[in-house]
Design a protein around this motif. Structure first.
Motif, short mmCIF file in Angstrom:
data_model
loop_
_atom_site.label_atom_id
_atom_site.label_comp_id
_atom_site.label_asym_id
_atom_site.label_seq_id
_atom_site.Cartn_x
_atom_site.Cartn_y
_atom_site.Cartn_z
N TRP A 169 -0.54 -2.81 7.97
CA TRP A 169 0.07 -1.49 8.12
C TRP A 169 0.26 -0.71 9.16
N SER A 170 -1.35 0.16 9.58
CA SER A 170 -1.22 1.18 10.63
C SER A 170 -1.43 0.39 11.81
N TYR A 186 -3.44 -1.96 3.76
CA TYR A 186 -3.49 -0.41 4.49
C TYR A 186 -3.56 -0.96 6.59
N VAL A 222 -0.02 8.46 0.35
CA VAL A 222 -1.29 7.82 -0.08
C VAL A 222 -0.90 8.45 -1.54
N VAL A 241 0.76 -1.32 0.08
CA VAL A 241 -0.09 0.31 0.27
C VAL A 241 0.90 1.13 0.38
N CYS A 261 -6.84 0.95 -4.59
CA CYS A 261 -6.86 1.26 -4.01
C CYS A 261 -7.42 0.03 -2.68
N GLN A 293 7.69 3.29 0.30
CA GLN A 293 6.26 4.14 1.39
C GLN A 293 7.31 5.04 1.94
N LEU A 317 -7.63 -0.07 1.92
CA LEU A 317 -7.70 1.18 1.31
C LEU A 317 -8.89 1.84 1.11
N LEU A 350 -0.56 8.05 6.14
CA LEU A 350 0.31 6.80 5.45
C LEU A 350 -0.06 8.08 4.53
#
Length: 411
Positions: A328-329, A325, A135, A96, A146, A113, A151, A133
């Motif tokens: 990642w978060s 996403y 984007v 992402v 996405c 990223q 996302l 993030l």
């Protein structure tokens, strides 16, 4: 971990999140779901991967808990919120937000990223309290891409200064106070971000380029032109804070700017005492402040670089191997929590045990080393180690066979 326990509906992901945070603090050469699961005593990485990808918990709620924890323990009435971005070099196109873009981590354009972080910096210490993030447009213009990365097809493009403004607003809307915001040229050159901060009566010291134009009582000039007009007697030698080698002394000068709006606005100029290199800052404060205050805030910007160094080196902030996403978060939020723990312990130890003549104060690196070695160092038997060796080789064999089948099909 007790602070975030209520964010998990089930006990299993809550306990596993605790083991993941400990694994992020461990002295592993690489930190990912495989290595942390083995270190934590689990038989496969499936549970860790489930925690990051499919388990039901909200990383934004944990972020809010982290913010409360950091501000409570590092509270400072004159705290500075520092915004900056960092990049993680990645391969492929599926992760992402990834694309070829400049990243300071590599010092060049790479497939990377990029994320923007908000660091709370006070006298007692500093810790990251928010993240967004970045984007790129190449992603937001492709709704299907996405959605595939988690996302949502309605994602809209936001610049890095817009992401910074979003995080600062979130911090202030939560009821916290911060007297200042600091950032580099990416943020100082954005008039919308400066306007948002002024509307909220939040002071800022934001770096700008030498070509930045500022309006004085004598007219509009480039920053480097104004610097040439500063008389010798206007420069003052002041410290921008202490570093690894002691105080960072520079020469400083300030020029008042003309603006009809309320508040005080200046152009701050920094001169390197060895090379003569100049740096420029746009400054705003609701009420006039002395030069020493502006210099202190400008020097606080280095705190975010220290966070990136220790967050990546000690808490695996950049070692995530995830594509979507949500994963990642979740990873970066737990890594921020792990780093905040070290920062809070360091602050409490400094307050409790002042440094002695023969010892420097405890650092985050030393606290991590002692904590893992003396408190939570797991001990695993030979069967556990051999079991993981078998699992890795079986997984790699399946991957190899799949790769060969795909090659044959394409041929």
């Amino acid at each position: 971990m007790g602070r975030i326990a209520g964010r998990f509906a089930r006990v299993e992901p809550r306990r596993r999140a605790g083991r993941l945070v400990l694994g992020l603090l461990a002295d592993l050469p690489r930190k990912n779901c495989w290595t942390i699961a083995e270190w934590a005593g689990e038989s496969t990485p499936d549970g860790m991967q489930h925690l990051l990808g499919r388990a039901k918990w909200d990383a934004d709620q944990v972020r809010d808990d982290l913010r409360e924890y950091a501000v409570e323990h590092l509270h400072d009435d004159q705290a500075v919120l520092v915004v900056d971005e960092t990049g993680d070099v990645k391969k492929g196109t599926g992760t992402v937000g990834v694309q070829r873009q400049y990243t300071g981590t590599a010092g060049r354009i790479e497939n990377a990223q990029v994320a923007v972080y908000l660091v709370y910096a006070g006298q007692r210490g500093h810790a990251a309290v928010d993240r967004e993030l970045y984007v790129p447009r190449s992603w937001t213009s492709d709704p299907d891409r996405c959605r595939a990365a988690g996302l949502g097809g309605e994602s809209t493009f936001a610049t890095k200064p817009e992401l910074a403004a979003r995080m600062v607003a979130r911090f202030l809307d939560a009821g916290h106070q911060a007297a200042w915001v600091a950032g580099d040229e990416v943020y100082g050159g954005n008039p919308k971000l400066r306007g948002v901060l002024e509307e909220r009566c939040t002071g800022y010291v934001l770096a700008v380029a030498c070509s930045h134009e500022a309006t004085t009582g004598a007219g509009k000039f480039r920053a480097d032109i104004l610097a040439k007009k500063v008389p010798k007697r206007a420069w003052q030698k002041l410290s921008a804070g202490t570093g690894a080698k002691g105080h960072r002394f520079y020469d400083w000068a300030v020029i008042d700017l003309a603006d009809p709006g309320p508040g005080s606005r200046q152009l701050l100029i920094r001169r390197n005492r060895s090379t003569g290199e100049l740096a420029y800052y746009r400054c705003y404060s609701p009420t006039p402040v002395p030069l020493t205050t502006l210099v202190r805030v400008a020097g606080s910007r280095w705190r975010v670089e220290e966070f990136f160094q220790s967050g990546k080196g000690l808490a695996g902030l950049d070692e995530h191997q995830v594509r979507r996403y949500a994963s990642w978060s979740r990873w970066v939020t737990l890594a921020m929590l792990a780093h905040a723990f070290l920062a809070v312990v360091r602050a409490d130890e400094h307050a409790r045990s002042p440094a002695r003549d023969a010892l420097i104060p405890l650092t985050c690196n030393e606290i991590q080393r002692l904590f893992i070695a003396l408190v939570v160092q797991p001990v695993h038997d030979v069967a556990h180690r051999l079991g993981w060796s078998t699992w890795r080789r079986r997984h790699q064999a399946r991957s190899q066979a799949s790769h060969y089948r795909r090659q044959a099909a394409q041929a």
